[in-house]
Design an enzyme around this catalytic site. Structure first.
Site, PDB file in Angstrom:
ATOM      1  N   TYR A  35       0.838  -1.205   0.000  1.00 30.99           N
ATOM      2  CA  TYR A  35       0.000   0.000   0.000  1.00 30.99           C
ATOM      3  C   TYR A  35       0.871   1.252   0.000  1.00 30.99           C
ATOM      4  CZ  TYR A  35      -3.827   3.128   1.355  1.00 30.99           C
ATOM      5  OH  TYR A  35      -4.765   4.138   1.392  1.00 30.99           O
ATOM      6  N   GLU A  46       4.075   1.816  -0.618  1.00 29.49           N
ATOM      7  CA  GLU A  46       4.965   2.076  -1.758  1.00 29.49           C
ATOM      8  C   GLU A  46       4.192   2.321  -3.045  1.00 29.49           C
ATOM      9  OE1 GLU A  46       7.748   3.019  -1.217  1.00 29.49           O
ATOM     10  OE2 GLU A  46       8.860   1.825   0.227  1.00 29.49           O
ATOM     11  N   ARG A  60     -11.176  -1.854   9.437  1.00 29.63           N
ATOM     12  CA  ARG A  60     -10.588  -0.652  10.031  1.00 29.63           C
ATOM     13  C   ARG A  60     -11.243  -0.368  11.368  1.00 29.63           C
ATOM     14  NH1 ARG A  60      -9.979   3.194   4.827  1.00 29.63           N
ATOM     15  NH2 ARG A  60     -11.826   2.039   4.208  1.00 29.63           N
ATOM     16  N   GLY A 101      -2.473  -4.445  20.280  1.00 30.60           N
ATOM     17  CA  GLY A 101      -1.378  -4.015  21.149  1.00 30.60           C
ATOM     18  C   GLY A 101      -1.960  -3.421  22.425  1.00 30.60           C
ATOM     19  N   GLY A 125      -2.784  -0.404  22.685  1.00 32.35           N
ATOM     20  CA  GLY A 125      -3.705   0.674  22.297  1.00 32.35           C
ATOM     21  C   GLY A 125      -3.109   2.053  22.494  1.00 32.35           C
ATOM     22  N   THR A 134      -1.547   6.195  18.226  1.00 32.74           N
ATOM     23  CA  THR A 134      -2.529   7.276  18.050  1.00 32.74           C
ATOM     24  C   THR A 134      -2.984   7.389  16.594  1.00 32.74           C
ATOM     25  OG1 THR A 134      -0.906   9.011  17.559  1.00 32.74           O
ATOM     26  CG2 THR A 134      -1.419   8.613  19.893  1.00 32.74           C
ATOM     27  N   ARG A 135      -4.208   7.909  16.453  1.00 32.90           N
ATOM     28  CA  ARG A 135      -4.764   8.248  15.144  1.00 32.90           C
ATOM     29  C   ARG A 135      -5.630   9.494  15.337  1.00 32.90           C
ATOM     30  NH1 ARG A 135      -1.676   4.713  14.181  1.00 32.90           N
ATOM     31  NH2 ARG A 135      -1.904   2.945  12.766  1.00 32.90           N
ATOM     32  N   ASP A 150       2.595  -1.303  12.231  1.00 35.67           N
ATOM     33  CA  ASP A 150       1.456  -0.435  12.564  1.00 35.67           C
ATOM     34  C   ASP A 150       2.028   0.904  13.083  1.00 35.67           C
ATOM     35  OD1 ASP A 150      -1.722  -1.206  13.460  1.00 35.67           O
ATOM     36  OD2 ASP A 150      -0.862   0.616  14.310  1.00 35.67           O
ATOM     37  N   ARG A 167       0.066   9.176  14.590  1.00 36.87           N
ATOM     38  CA  ARG A 167      -0.327   9.794  13.334  1.00 36.87           C
ATOM     39  C   ARG A 167      -1.237  10.990  13.617  1.00 36.87           C
ATOM     40  NH1 ARG A 167      -3.191   5.936   9.491  1.00 36.87           N
ATOM     41  NH2 ARG A 167      -1.134   5.147   8.961  1.00 36.87           N
TER      42      ARG A 167
HETATM   43  N1  UDP Z   1      -7.032  -1.279  15.385  1.00 35.41           N
HETATM   44  C1  UDP Z   1      -7.423  -1.891  16.576  1.00 35.41           C
HETATM   45  N2  UDP Z   1      -8.441  -2.799  16.520  1.00 35.41           N
HETATM   46  C2  UDP Z   1      -9.111  -3.120  15.382  1.00 35.41           C
HETATM   47  C3  UDP Z   1      -8.714  -2.477  14.173  1.00 35.41           C
HETATM   48  C4  UDP Z   1      -7.675  -1.579  14.220  1.00 35.41           C
HETATM   49  O1  UDP Z   1      -6.850  -1.629  17.646  1.00 35.41           O
HETATM   50  O2  UDP Z   1     -10.035  -3.958  15.433  1.00 35.41           O
HETATM   51  C5  UDP Z   1      -5.938  -0.288  15.422  1.00 35.41           C
HETATM   52  C6  UDP Z   1      -4.825  -0.547  14.418  1.00 35.41           C
HETATM   53  O3  UDP Z   1      -3.843  -1.395  14.957  1.00 35.41           O
HETATM   54  C7  UDP Z   1      -4.300   0.851  14.169  1.00 35.41           C
HETATM   55  C8  UDP Z   1      -5.520   1.743  14.360  1.00 35.41           C
HETATM   56  O4  UDP Z   1      -6.467   0.966  15.080  1.00 35.41           O
HETATM   57  O5  UDP Z   1      -3.325   1.208  15.118  1.00 35.41           O
HETATM   58  C9  UDP Z   1      -6.144   2.191  13.044  1.00 35.41           C
HETATM   59  O6  UDP Z   1      -6.282   1.078  12.241  1.00 35.41           O
HETATM   60  P1  UDP Z   1      -7.026   1.086  10.866  1.00 35.41           P
HETATM   61  O7  UDP Z   1      -6.986  -0.297  10.328  1.00 35.41           O
HETATM   62  O8  UDP Z   1      -8.346   1.744  10.988  1.00 35.41           O
HETATM   63  O9  UDP Z   1      -6.176   2.035   9.910  1.00 35.41           O
HETATM   64  P2  UDP Z   1      -4.635   2.469   9.814  1.00 35.41           P
HETATM   65  O10 UDP Z   1      -4.596   3.818  10.423  1.00 35.41           O
HETATM   66  O11 UDP Z   1      -3.759   1.506  10.567  1.00 35.41           O
HETATM   67  O12 UDP Z   1      -4.371   2.458   8.364  1.00 35.41           O
END
Ligand code: UDP
Length: 315
Positions: free
Chosen positions: A148, A150, A189, A208, A210, A213-214, A274, A278
């Site tokens: 994804y 690259e 997601r 992990g 948790g 960050t996002r 992961d 972010r």
């Molecule tokens: N994540 C999670 N549980 C889930 C799905 C995702 O803890 O059931 C975490 C994942 O490891 C990441 C974040 O949530 O750190 C966002 O994941 P996502 O797949 O939505 O998109 P990414 O930002 O990784 O592309």
């Protein structure tokens, strides 16, 4: 945009379907392409009767045969969820490379504007925080996510080459995590995953500890940003996303509160590569496009829960 003709790839996807809706509402004509590998026909069913909307089930990694002349080409086709790009790595690489080339060729042929939706994944597991467009990123080129990351980095390079070589009026949007109605329930997601689990009264799977960050941008804000960027003369990448950052553990607790439930949490292994943090720096989009997100997380999540509730009721 009245009287303009748009070609949208990935039109039956989550963001693609909202973009088509917006372009039609502005009075434009839309030719929508999607091979439905992750998109869903139901996302655009409500548009299919409209006289200015045409849907074609089509794979843009094949030479694009789109009749007539276009004013604007939007390349959104992509397998954007880690679950899907891990399952379809070759298709993911192809949509970023050959797919981008085919869509750029249409823009070149028609002297049309071109916008590609790139990704915050271009920054990889970022060492600079928040991420600003001039940061070159920290990407593992051979890791599981590389198909994804690259392919999008290649897509950005190809887009710049078409601009520099042929003068195509290109734009590159680096999209950060976006959510809202029409995400697929099985998308994997974090937003659909947590909501699906909460609605089914199952524990929320936090990967992990948790602590990663996002930041989450509501889809209407994203579409507004894309449209503004698509009409700008900026050729270099522009971040689009919501800068409000939270840990995934906080996010899980937030979903539980919002849905009024005691949502137990189970921890599952953290996927490889992961990103640990972010958050978009959106100063460029603010200055250049006068754009910033308007929908707060609470309101956006409420709309999204309602959507998933109705989807589950149908199932
Ligand atoms: N994540 C999670 N549980 C889930 C799905 C995702 O803890 O059931 C975490 C994942 O490891 C990441 C974040 O949530 O750190 C966002 O994941 P996502 O797949 O939505 O998109 P990414 O930002 O990784 O592309």
């Amino acid at each position: 945009m009245l009287g303009m003709r748009h070609l949208v790839s990935g039109a039956a996807g989550f963001i693609g379907s909202h973009l088509c809706e917006r372009l039609l509402a502005d009075g434009s004509e839309v030719v929508a392409l999607d091979n439905l590998i992750t998109g869903a026909r139901r996302n655009i069913e409500h548009l299919e009767g409209k006289p200015k909307f045409t849907f074609r089930e089509f794979d843009v990694t094949k030479p694009v045969e789109a009749g007539g002349k276009f004013d604007h080409v939007w390349h959104l086709a992509s397998l954007a969820s880690p679950k899907f790009y891990l399952a379809y790595p070759i298709e993911t690489l192809e949509s970023g490379s050959t797919g981008t080339r085919n869509m750029l060729e249409i823009a070149r042929r028609d002297d049309a504007r071109f916008l590609i939706t790139s990704t915050s994944e271009c920054y990889g597991d970022p060492l600079e925080h928040p991420q600003v467009e001039t940061y070159w990123g920290n990407v593992n080129p051979v890791g599981l996510r590389s198909c994804y990351d690259e392919s999008k980095r290649y897509a950005e390079a190809l887009t710049m080459a078409y601009h520099r070589t042929f003068g195509v009026r290109t734009n590159i949007a680096r999209i950060f995590n976006t959510y809202g109605p029409r995400m697929a329930l099985n998308d994997g997601r974090v937003v659909p995953a947590f909501m699906d689990q909460a609605l089914r009264k199952q524990p929320l799977t936090v990967f992990g500890e948790g602590k990663q960050t996002r930041s989450f941008c509501y889809v209407s804000d994203m579409v507004e940003g894309l449209v503004r960027l698509g009409n700008s003369e900026e050729r270099f990448p522009v971040n689009l996303g919501n800068p409000v950052e939270l840990t995934i553990l906080e996010f899980a607790q937030r979903i539980g509160r919002l849905m009024g439930i005691e949502a137990p949490i189970v921890h599952e292994p953290l996927p490889s590569d992961d990103p640990k943090q972010r958050q978009p720096n959106i100063a460029k989009a603010k200055t250049l496009l006068g754009w910033e997100p308007k929908v707060n997380l609470e309101d956006g999540l409420r709309e999204t829960v309602e959507y998933f509730r109705s989807r589950l009721a149908e199932a």
